[in-house]
Design a protein around this motif. Structure first.
Motif, PDB file in Angstrom:
ATOM      1  N   THR A   1       0.849  -1.188   0.000  1.00  0.00           N
ATOM      2  CA  THR A   1       0.000   0.000   0.000  1.00  0.00           C
ATOM      3  C   THR A   1       0.892   1.249   0.000  1.00  0.00           C
ATOM      4  OG1 THR A   1      -0.076   0.240   2.401  1.00  0.00           O
ATOM      5  CG2 THR A   1      -1.671  -1.277   1.390  1.00  0.00           C
TER       6      THR A   1
ATOM      7  N   GLU B   1       1.197   3.332   2.130  1.00  0.00           N
ATOM      8  CA  GLU B   1       1.778   3.480   3.477  1.00  0.00           C
ATOM      9  C   GLU B   1       2.818   2.410   3.778  1.00  0.00           C
ATOM     10  OE1 GLU B   1      -1.944   5.370   2.936  1.00  0.00           O
ATOM     11  OE2 GLU B   1      -1.528   3.219   2.879  1.00  0.00           O
TER      12      GLU B   1
ATOM     13  N   GLU C   1       2.174  -0.904   3.828  1.00  0.00           N
ATOM     14  CA  GLU C   1       1.580  -2.073   4.479  1.00  0.00           C
ATOM     15  C   GLU C   1       1.520  -3.260   3.521  1.00  0.00           C
ATOM     16  OE1 GLU C   1      -1.931  -0.638   7.256  1.00  0.00           O
ATOM     17  OE2 GLU C   1      -1.989   0.417   5.337  1.00  0.00           O
TER      18      GLU C   1
ATOM     19  N   SER D   1      -0.297  -5.497   1.359  1.00  0.00           N
ATOM     20  CA  SER D   1      -1.596  -5.325   0.702  1.00  0.00           C
ATOM     21  C   SER D   1      -2.495  -6.530   0.896  1.00  0.00           C
ATOM     22  CB  SER D   1      -1.391  -5.061  -0.795  1.00  0.00           C
ATOM     23  OG  SER D   1      -0.633  -6.098  -1.388  1.00  0.00           O
TER      24      SER D   1
ATOM     25  N   VAL E   1      -4.319  -6.104   4.182  1.00  0.00           N
ATOM     26  CA  VAL E   1      -5.350  -5.074   4.080  1.00  0.00           C
ATOM     27  C   VAL E   1      -6.557  -5.603   3.303  1.00  0.00           C
ATOM     28  CG1 VAL E   1      -5.887  -2.772   3.193  1.00  0.00           C
ATOM     29  CG2 VAL E   1      -3.653  -3.227   4.220  1.00  0.00           C
TER      30      VAL E   1
ATOM     31  N   ALA F   1     -11.144  -6.308   3.612  1.00  0.00           N
ATOM     32  CA  ALA F   1     -12.158  -6.084   2.582  1.00  0.00           C
ATOM     33  C   ALA F   1     -12.902  -7.369   2.266  1.00  0.00           C
ATOM     34  CB  ALA F   1     -11.502  -5.527   1.320  1.00  0.00           C
TER      35      ALA F   1
ATOM     36  N   TYR G   1     -16.838  -5.338  10.999  1.00  0.00           N
ATOM     37  CA  TYR G   1     -16.815  -6.112   9.754  1.00  0.00           C
ATOM     38  C   TYR G   1     -17.979  -7.101   9.700  1.00  0.00           C
ATOM     39  CZ  TYR G   1     -12.161  -4.164   9.104  1.00  0.00           C
ATOM     40  OH  TYR G   1     -11.113  -3.299   8.944  1.00  0.00           O
TER      41      TYR G   1
ATOM     42  N   GLU H   1     -12.698   5.703  -0.179  1.00  0.00           N
ATOM     43  CA  GLU H   1     -11.292   6.085  -0.133  1.00  0.00           C
ATOM     44  C   GLU H   1     -10.360   4.889  -0.008  1.00  0.00           C
ATOM     45  OE1 GLU H   1     -10.737   8.900   2.970  1.00  0.00           O
ATOM     46  OE2 GLU H   1     -12.027  10.441   2.062  1.00  0.00           O
ATOM     47  N   ASP H   2     -10.853   3.772   0.524  1.00  0.00           N
ATOM     48  CA  ASP H   2      -9.997   2.600   0.695  1.00  0.00           C
ATOM     49  C   ASP H   2     -10.005   1.771  -0.593  1.00  0.00           C
ATOM     50  OD1 ASP H   2      -8.432   0.595   2.102  1.00  0.00           O
ATOM     51  OD2 ASP H   2     -10.249  -0.624   2.032  1.00  0.00           O
TER      52      ASP H   2
ATOM     53  N   SER I   1      -8.796  -1.170  -1.380  1.00  0.00           N
ATOM     54  CA  SER I   1      -9.077  -2.593  -1.234  1.00  0.00           C
ATOM     55  C   SER I   1     -10.569  -2.853  -1.088  1.00  0.00           C
ATOM     56  CB  SER I   1      -8.325  -3.164  -0.023  1.00  0.00           C
ATOM     57  OG  SER I   1      -6.933  -3.087  -0.219  1.00  0.00           O
ATOM     58  N   THR I   2     -11.222  -2.065  -0.240  1.00  0.00           N
ATOM     59  CA  THR I   2     -12.663  -2.223  -0.060  1.00  0.00           C
ATOM     60  C   THR I   2     -13.403  -1.900  -1.350  1.00  0.00           C
ATOM     61  OG1 THR I   2     -12.500  -1.685   2.287  1.00  0.00           O
ATOM     62  CG2 THR I   2     -14.662  -1.456   1.263  1.00  0.00           C
TER      63      THR I   2
END
Length: 212
Positions: free
Chosen positions: A75, A77, A79, A81, A84, A88, A117, A138-139, A141-142
């Motif tokens: 990601t 950041e 992270e 992926s 993350v 999702a 979740y 904004e995410d 993955s989601t």
């Protein structure tokens, strides 16, 4: 021993027989296709080259390519992926995967039955159109996971099973269960393949004990 199967029959959490004190995701396969007995690096190389020659090219849709692109890089950041994307995956039904809360990597997402979740996954069973608002979120993955879910003509059998299990467990405020479209019957258990897998795991544990 390298064994190939036609399909994944079930996915669930279970205590690992190789990693003491760890719970892992287990993939139960069905439809035994072929088994290779590899005795050395040469056998492995030959089997791999043969697989490449016979490989059927997979055409990915836009939503699938989007997920692949996300999983193939960290990601922004830095992270993992994959970790993350696991969060999702819970939105679209993995929250109902048997024993998912026992798996170490998923514990941060599933600390309690009424976690965020699980609530979202349950809401999507009752109101699947709610998922649309996450496609532009904004995410990444989601957004990718929900877009994939909503554009699929048919869901994988394992995901259908998870959602069916969830529909049996959840209720709305009036006590009503969600209604799901028709699902594909679960694949029969391949008992012979399961037995061979357990024998291979037992042989591996025995070999490790000898090395100690």
């Amino acid at each position: 021993m390298l064994t190939g199967f036609d399909r994944t029959a079930a996915v669930f959490g279970r205590d690992s027989e190789l990693q003491v004190g760890k719970a892992i995701l287990m993939f139960e396969m069905a439809g035994l296709h072929r088994t290779y007995h590899l005795t050395g690096a040469g056998d492995a190389r030959d089997a791999y080259e043969a697989a490449l020659r016979d490989e059927t090219r997979i055409e990915l849709g836009d939503s699938e390519r989007r997920i692949v692109d996300i999983l193939c890089a960290p990601t922004p950041e830095g992270e993992d992926s994959g970790a993350v994307m696991a969060g999702a995956a819970l939105f679209i039904g993995a929250a109902f995967c048997p024993q998912i809360r026992r798996v170490q990597a998923m514990k941060k997402f599933t600390q309690a039955r009424d976690d965020f979740y699980f609530q979202l996954a349950a809401n999507f069973l009752f109101q699947p159109d709610m998922m649309a608002k996450f496609e532009d979120g904004e995410d990444p993955s989601t957004a990718a996971a929900t877009s994939w879910f909503r554009t699929r003509e048919s869901l994988p059998v394992v995901l259908q099973q998870w959602r069916t299990d969830g529909a049996r467990r959840v209720r709305d405020v009036t006590g009503r269960r969600p209604r799901l479209p028709g699902t594909t019957p679960a694949a029969p258990r391949d008992e012979a393949a399961i037995r061979r897998r357990k024998e291979a795991e037992a042989a591996l544990r025995k070999a490790r004990r000898k090395k100690r």
